[in-house]
Motif scaffolding. Structure first.
Motif, mmCIF file in Angstrom:
data_model
loop_
_atom_site.group_PDB
_atom_site.id
_atom_site.type_symbol
_atom_site.label_atom_id
_atom_site.label_comp_id
_atom_site.label_asym_id
_atom_site.label_seq_id
_atom_site.Cartn_x
_atom_site.Cartn_y
_atom_site.Cartn_z
ATOM 1 N N VAL A 256 -3.090 -3.414 0.203
ATOM 2 C CA VAL A 256 -3.368 -2.060 0.675
ATOM 3 C C VAL A 256 -4.420 -2.074 1.779
ATOM 4 N N GLY A 257 -5.436 -2.903 1.628
ATOM 5 C CA GLY A 257 -6.517 -2.930 2.605
ATOM 6 C C GLY A 257 -6.050 -3.365 3.987
ATOM 7 N N LYS A 258 -5.125 -4.316 4.037
ATOM 8 C CA LYS A 258 -4.645 -4.823 5.322
ATOM 9 C C LYS A 258 -3.292 -4.239 5.722
ATOM 10 N N ARG A 259 -2.743 -3.381 4.854
ATOM 11 C CA ARG A 259 -1.477 -2.702 5.133
ATOM 12 C C ARG A 259 -0.358 -3.701 5.403
ATOM 13 N N ILE A 260 -0.293 -4.691 4.540
ATOM 14 C CA ILE A 260 0.731 -5.729 4.648
ATOM 15 C C ILE A 260 1.446 -5.851 3.305
ATOM 16 N N VAL A 261 2.767 -5.885 3.353
ATOM 17 C CA VAL A 261 3.555 -6.183 2.165
ATOM 18 C C VAL A 261 4.052 -7.614 2.313
ATOM 19 N N GLY A 262 3.648 -8.472 1.413
ATOM 20 C CA GLY A 262 4.035 -9.873 1.533
ATOM 21 C C GLY A 262 3.318 -10.743 0.542
ATOM 22 N N ARG A 263 2.834 -11.875 1.017
ATOM 23 C CA ARG A 263 2.139 -12.842 0.172
ATOM 24 C C ARG A 263 0.734 -13.091 0.699
ATOM 25 N N LYS A 264 -0.064 -13.704 -0.138
ATOM 26 C CA LYS A 264 -1.442 -14.012 0.223
ATOM 27 C C LYS A 264 -1.683 -15.509 0.049
ATOM 28 N N ARG A 265 -2.222 -16.123 1.107
ATOM 29 C CA ARG A 265 -2.632 -17.522 1.029
ATOM 30 C C ARG A 265 -4.114 -17.567 0.693
ATOM 31 N N VAL B 298 -0.793 -19.756 -3.299
ATOM 32 C CA VAL B 298 -0.030 -18.658 -2.709
ATOM 33 C C VAL B 298 0.355 -17.681 -3.813
ATOM 34 N N THR B 299 0.014 -16.420 -3.605
ATOM 35 C CA THR B 299 0.306 -15.367 -4.571
ATOM 36 C C THR B 299 0.926 -14.177 -3.849
ATOM 37 N N ALA B 300 1.338 -13.176 -4.622
ATOM 38 C CA ALA B 300 1.707 -11.908 -4.020
ATOM 39 C C ALA B 300 0.470 -11.313 -3.349
ATOM 40 N N ALA B 301 0.670 -10.584 -2.252
ATOM 41 C CA ALA B 301 -0.468 -10.020 -1.522
ATOM 42 C C ALA B 301 -1.210 -8.984 -2.348
ATOM 43 N N SER B 302 -0.589 -8.474 -3.395
ATOM 44 C CA SER B 302 -1.222 -7.471 -4.253
ATOM 45 C C SER B 302 -2.228 -8.072 -5.221
ATOM 46 N N VAL B 303 -2.232 -9.386 -5.387
ATOM 47 C CA VAL B 303 -3.183 -10.043 -6.291
ATOM 48 C C VAL B 303 -4.577 -9.971 -5.678
ATOM 49 N N GLN B 304 -5.530 -9.482 -6.442
ATOM 50 C CA GLN B 304 -6.889 -9.309 -5.946
ATOM 51 C C GLN B 304 -7.565 -10.655 -5.680
ATOM 52 N N ASP B 305 -8.470 -10.658 -4.691
ATOM 53 C CA ASP B 305 -9.193 -11.890 -4.364
ATOM 54 C C ASP B 305 -9.966 -12.429 -5.563
ATOM 55 N N ASP C 31 -11.513 -18.254 0.949
ATOM 56 C CA ASP C 31 -11.051 -17.074 1.677
ATOM 57 C C ASP C 31 -9.553 -16.910 1.457
ATOM 58 N N SER C 32 -9.005 -15.784 1.944
ATOM 59 C CA SER C 32 -7.580 -15.508 1.790
ATOM 60 C C SER C 32 -7.017 -14.914 3.067
ATOM 61 N N GLN C 33 -5.705 -14.991 3.195
ATOM 62 C CA GLN C 33 -4.994 -14.459 4.356
ATOM 63 C C GLN C 33 -3.676 -13.860 3.868
ATOM 64 N N SER C 34 -3.444 -12.593 4.180
ATOM 65 C CA SER C 34 -2.187 -11.936 3.822
ATOM 66 C C SER C 34 -1.216 -12.031 4.983
ATOM 67 N N VAL C 35 0.041 -12.389 4.683
ATOM 68 C CA VAL C 35 1.069 -12.514 5.713
ATOM 69 C C VAL C 35 2.341 -11.814 5.248
#
Length: 279
Positions: free
Chosen positions: A134-143, A158-165, A115-119
């Motif tokens: 875009v889906g979670k309306r967060i600009v940041g990173r994704k765990r 840890v990636t940029a939040a724009s990286v697809q799952d 799973d992933s989490q955008s922060v």
């Protein structure tokens, strides 16, 4: 350990006993190589790790470390060195195997959940390492994490939040197959379908997509996936992880490892974890 009043995040004697052999072996190896070129280390390993746990738990900047810990520059230098040399990853693996054995499980898992989490990120995080979800309306990173069926961490990316799952999922499964060859089953949500399922099959991992019943409304616990969601809940008890403050993604991954190290040592010793609720 120096003679000072302990903080709630500090290691007890029982918890330190689980970690001390690994850090002592690391220091002995480095000291043997470095004594000819420098002075011997002067700071206690337990104090250094306690300081890192304090930052992870409270979320303070490194420069705001209490003065009864070693100097913040020294603490951060050890944190960076342990991250770079894989010490946190090593401790995470050791403690995970101990927890699984204590629970009557095999030391190595046969199944996992992805799973992933955008922060959001802080202002010191380079823009090149973040992006919009875009889906979670967060600009940041994704765990992106993989846990075993007990919710214990196997892999973190840890990636940029724009990286697809799907993109991150393929990298995660590649690492799982290399680092945990006993894993043959994985569960994931709809964000990992198609390419990740095919990639898992090529690696010998059966990836099952957990689909939400379209007839349900509101919050409903999803089979298997609730385990990894609970792990994210454990991580969010650490204020340093409520937002991504680390300049380097690798340091963000290390902070996740530190949180899990603290959690698993408490689990092994039967100690409770203080939370911020009601304070």
């Amino acid at each position: 350990m120096t003679d000072r009043r302990p903080y709630p995040s500090d290691l007890s004697n029982a918890r330190w006993a689980l970690i001390e052999p690994t850090l002592t072996a690391w220091r002995q190896e480095r000291t043997a190589r470095a004594l000819a070129f420098g002075r011997p280390p002067e700071h206690d390993l337990r104090d250094l790790l306690d300081a890192i746990l304090y930052v992870d738990r409270t979320g303070i900047p490194w420069r705001y470390l209490p003065h009864d810990y070693p100097p913040w520059e020294t603490v951060y230098a050890y944190f960076a060195r342990w991250q770079k040399e894989g010490v946190f990853d090593q401790l995470n693996g050791l403690l995970r195997r101990l927890v699984r054995t204590a629970e009557g499980r095999d030391p190595e898992p046969s199944a996992c959940i992805v799973d992933s989490q955008s922060v959001k990120t802080s202002t010191n995080v380079p823009t090149s390492t973040q992006g919009p979800d875009v889906g979670k309306r967060i600009v940041g990173r994704k765990r992106n994490i993989v846990t075993d069926t007990m919710g214990l961490l196997l892999v973190v990316l840890v990636t940029a939040a724009s990286v697809q799952d799907g993109t991150a999922g393929r990298q995660l499964l590649t690492r799982v197959a290399a680092e945990h060859p006993t894993v043959c089953k994985a569960w994931a949500d709809m964000g990992y379908k198609n390419a990740v399922v095919e990639h898992g099959a090529a690696l010998g991992i059966d990836v099952e997509i957990v689909r939400r019943d379209p007839a349900t409304r509101g919050f409903v616990i999803q089979p298997r996936r609730w385990v990894v969601e609970r792990t994210f809940g454990w991580l969010m008890n650490h204020r340093r992880l409520a937002r991504d403050y680390e300049a380097l993604p690798a340091r963000s991954e290390a902070m996740v490892h530190v949180a899990m190290i603290g959690l698993m040592t408490r689990r092994l010793t039967g100690e409770t974890t203080p939370t911020w609720r009601g304070t």
